[in-house]
Motif scaffolding. Structure first.
Motif, PDB file in Angstrom:
ATOM      1  N   ASN A 255      -3.037  -8.594   6.640  1.00 22.14           N
ATOM      2  CA  ASN A 255      -3.394  -7.503   6.029  1.00 22.14           C
ATOM      3  C   ASN A 255      -4.784  -7.132   6.550  1.00 22.14           C
ATOM      4  N   PRO A 256      -5.905  -6.226   6.277  1.00 22.08           N
ATOM      5  CA  PRO A 256      -6.661  -5.928   6.844  1.00 22.08           C
ATOM      6  C   PRO A 256      -7.854  -7.062   6.511  1.00 22.08           C
ATOM      7  N   ALA A 257      -7.923  -8.040   5.280  1.00 21.07           N
ATOM      8  CA  ALA A 257      -8.630  -9.129   5.034  1.00 21.07           C
ATOM      9  C   ALA A 257      -8.312 -10.185   6.192  1.00 21.07           C
ATOM     10  N   THR A 258      -7.172 -10.445   6.648  1.00 19.56           N
ATOM     11  CA  THR A 258      -6.821 -11.677   7.543  1.00 19.56           C
ATOM     12  C   THR A 258      -7.252 -11.056   8.936  1.00 19.56           C
TER      13      THR A 258
ATOM     14  N   THR B  40     -10.894   0.714  13.487  1.00 21.11           N
ATOM     15  CA  THR B  40     -10.343   1.683  14.084  1.00 21.11           C
ATOM     16  C   THR B  40      -8.471   1.654  14.013  1.00 21.11           C
ATOM     17  N   ALA B  41      -8.280   0.440  13.697  1.00 20.87           N
ATOM     18  CA  ALA B  41      -6.900   0.184  13.452  1.00 20.87           C
ATOM     19  C   ALA B  41      -6.267   0.723  11.915  1.00 20.87           C
ATOM     20  N   LEU B  42      -7.280   0.918  11.027  1.00 26.22           N
ATOM     21  CA  LEU B  42      -6.961   1.166   9.625  1.00 26.22           C
ATOM     22  C   LEU B  42      -6.021   2.381   9.504  1.00 26.22           C
ATOM     23  N   PRO B  43      -6.253   3.553  10.111  1.00 24.43           N
ATOM     24  CA  PRO B  43      -5.661   4.647   9.965  1.00 24.43           C
ATOM     25  C   PRO B  43      -4.171   4.222  10.239  1.00 24.43           C
ATOM     26  N   ASP B  44      -3.927   3.683  11.240  1.00 25.53           N
ATOM     27  CA  ASP B  44      -2.544   3.366  11.595  1.00 25.53           C
ATOM     28  C   ASP B  44      -2.010   2.195  10.498  1.00 25.53           C
ATOM     29  N   LEU B  45      -2.628   1.337  10.093  1.00 27.36           N
ATOM     30  CA  LEU B  45      -2.420   0.169   9.338  1.00 27.36           C
ATOM     31  C   LEU B  45      -1.935   0.767   8.115  1.00 27.36           C
ATOM     32  N   LEU B  46      -2.801   1.860   7.489  1.00 33.21           N
ATOM     33  CA  LEU B  46      -2.020   2.307   6.135  1.00 33.21           C
ATOM     34  C   LEU B  46      -1.000   3.162   6.367  1.00 33.21           C
ATOM     35  N   ARG B  47      -0.822   3.621   7.453  1.00 34.01           N
ATOM     36  CA  ARG B  47       0.283   4.813   7.642  1.00 34.01           C
ATOM     37  C   ARG B  47       1.627   3.989   7.881  1.00 34.01           C
ATOM     38  N   ASP B  48       1.578   3.005   8.745  1.00 40.03           N
ATOM     39  CA  ASP B  48       2.647   2.067   9.536  1.00 40.03           C
ATOM     40  C   ASP B  48       2.326   0.695   9.712  1.00 40.03           C
ATOM     41  N   PRO B  49       2.045  -0.080   8.666  1.00 32.75           N
ATOM     42  CA  PRO B  49       1.639  -1.385   8.938  1.00 32.75           C
ATOM     43  C   PRO B  49       2.482  -2.301   9.705  1.00 32.75           C
ATOM     44  N   ALA B  50       3.869  -2.198   9.780  1.00 35.05           N
ATOM     45  CA  ALA B  50       4.747  -3.065  10.524  1.00 35.05           C
ATOM     46  C   ALA B  50       4.658  -2.826  11.865  1.00 35.05           C
ATOM     47  N   ARG B  51       4.532  -1.498  12.434  1.00 34.30           N
ATOM     48  CA  ARG B  51       4.344  -1.279  13.837  1.00 34.30           C
ATOM     49  C   ARG B  51       2.812  -1.616  14.127  1.00 34.30           C
ATOM     50  N   THR B  52       1.839  -1.386  13.539  1.00 34.85           N
ATOM     51  CA  THR B  52       0.375  -1.772  13.671  1.00 34.85           C
ATOM     52  C   THR B  52       0.237  -3.108  14.146  1.00 34.85           C
TER      53      THR B  52
END
Lengths: 178, 111
Positions: free
Chosen positions: B71-74, B86-98
């Motif tokens: 997750n963002p914290a780890t 810079t990963a946050l937008p993708d991480l929120l939309r598609d965490p598995a792929r990111t």
């Protein structure tokens, strides 16, 4: 076009790598199975044999890497502890694909289907290799070298290896029903 | 300019300054152009902006979204803040792929 070839490598891997045997295997046996899968994938990729490096004590999020200087593929040894072999196979398919990219860019390995698709992909990879960034996510995630490595792993593992596994299971179920 | 849009602009300027300031402190090796680019990318995505500004204020990333303990914290404990931001937008939309990309990271991403 090449995705079909990668699927075939994945299908060919399945008779040599049994997920049920992996689940029962000891740590030493899993290491041998992972090394054998690495050798098979390299042969399927037309790469020369090179020993797999297993990294111990790395954070679990890091699955693997390819060193363009030594051409060494490294996989996180912690992946061998997982009962599902998907992650280790995916890492082997992904990182060895970077070795293929480098060989094609350097002219060591012939470009498949060059007569039909030309050298466009390799030209793109050559430019992409210069654009690898160190401080931002987006540029790396969408870098053509990374996109291609992820696609190669999906073709080989999901659409090749596991598709063949499902086919074998269905065959077995049909035989048992007879 | 209406009061509402002025207030929006003020808030955006304030968020930008706080985030730039935190990023400079957390990652001194970034040059000014990189700081501006990273912050502009995060601020352009409202859900990511919210997390990023919270990080700027508290120095902590949330533990959601989480995929298999990632997750963002780890991520920010292991990777450079500019990469995680810079990963946050993708991480929120598609965490598995990111997270798949973080499993095969650029050699320069580690702290």
């Amino acid at each position: 076009m090449e995705a079909k070839d990668l699927k075939l490598v994945g299908r060919g891997l399945r008779p040599r790598f049994d997920p049920a045997a992996w689940q029962r295997a000891s740590p030493a046996q899993r290491e041998r199975m992972a090394r054998a899968a690495h050798d098979y994938i390299r042969a399927g990729y037309d790469l020369r044999p090179q020993e797999l490096r297993l990294a111990r004590g790395q954070p679990e999020i890091l699955h693997g890497d390819f060193d363009p200087l030594t051409k060494e593929v490294t996989v996180n040894a912690s992946l061998l502890r997982r009962d599902d072999p998907t992650a280790v196979l995916n890492a082997l398919a992904h990182e060895n694909r970077h070795a293929v990219q480098q060989e094609r860019v350097e002219g060591v390995q012939p470009i498949p289907y060059e007569d039909r698709i030309g050298k466009g992909e390799v030209t793109t990879w050559t430019e992409a290799a210069r654009r690898y960034t160190r401080n931002e996510y987006m540029d790396y995630h969408y870098n053509p070298l990374e996109v291609d490595a992820r696609e190669a792993a999906t073709s080989l593992v999901d659409e090749g290896f596991w598709a063949e596994h499902r086919r074998l299971l269905e065959e077995r179920v049909a035989e048992a029903g007879r | 300019m209406s009061d509402a849009s002025r207030s929006r602009d003020d808030r955006l300027r304030d968020d930008r300054q706080r985030l730039q300031s935190r990023l400079r402190a957390a990652q001194p090796a970034l040059d000014e152009e990189e700081v501006r680019r990273v912050v502009a990318r995060v601020l352009a995505d409202p859900p990511a902006r919210e997390l990023a500004v919270a990080w700027a204020d508290s120095g902590e990333m949330p533990a959601e979204p989480d995929v298999e303990g990632l997750n963002p914290a780890t991520l920010i404990a292991l990777f450079k803040p500019s990469v995680v931001l810079t990963a946050l937008p993708d991480l929120l939309r598609d965490p598995a792929r990111t997270l798949e990309t973080f499993r095969h990271p650029s050699p320069g991403w580690r702290r």
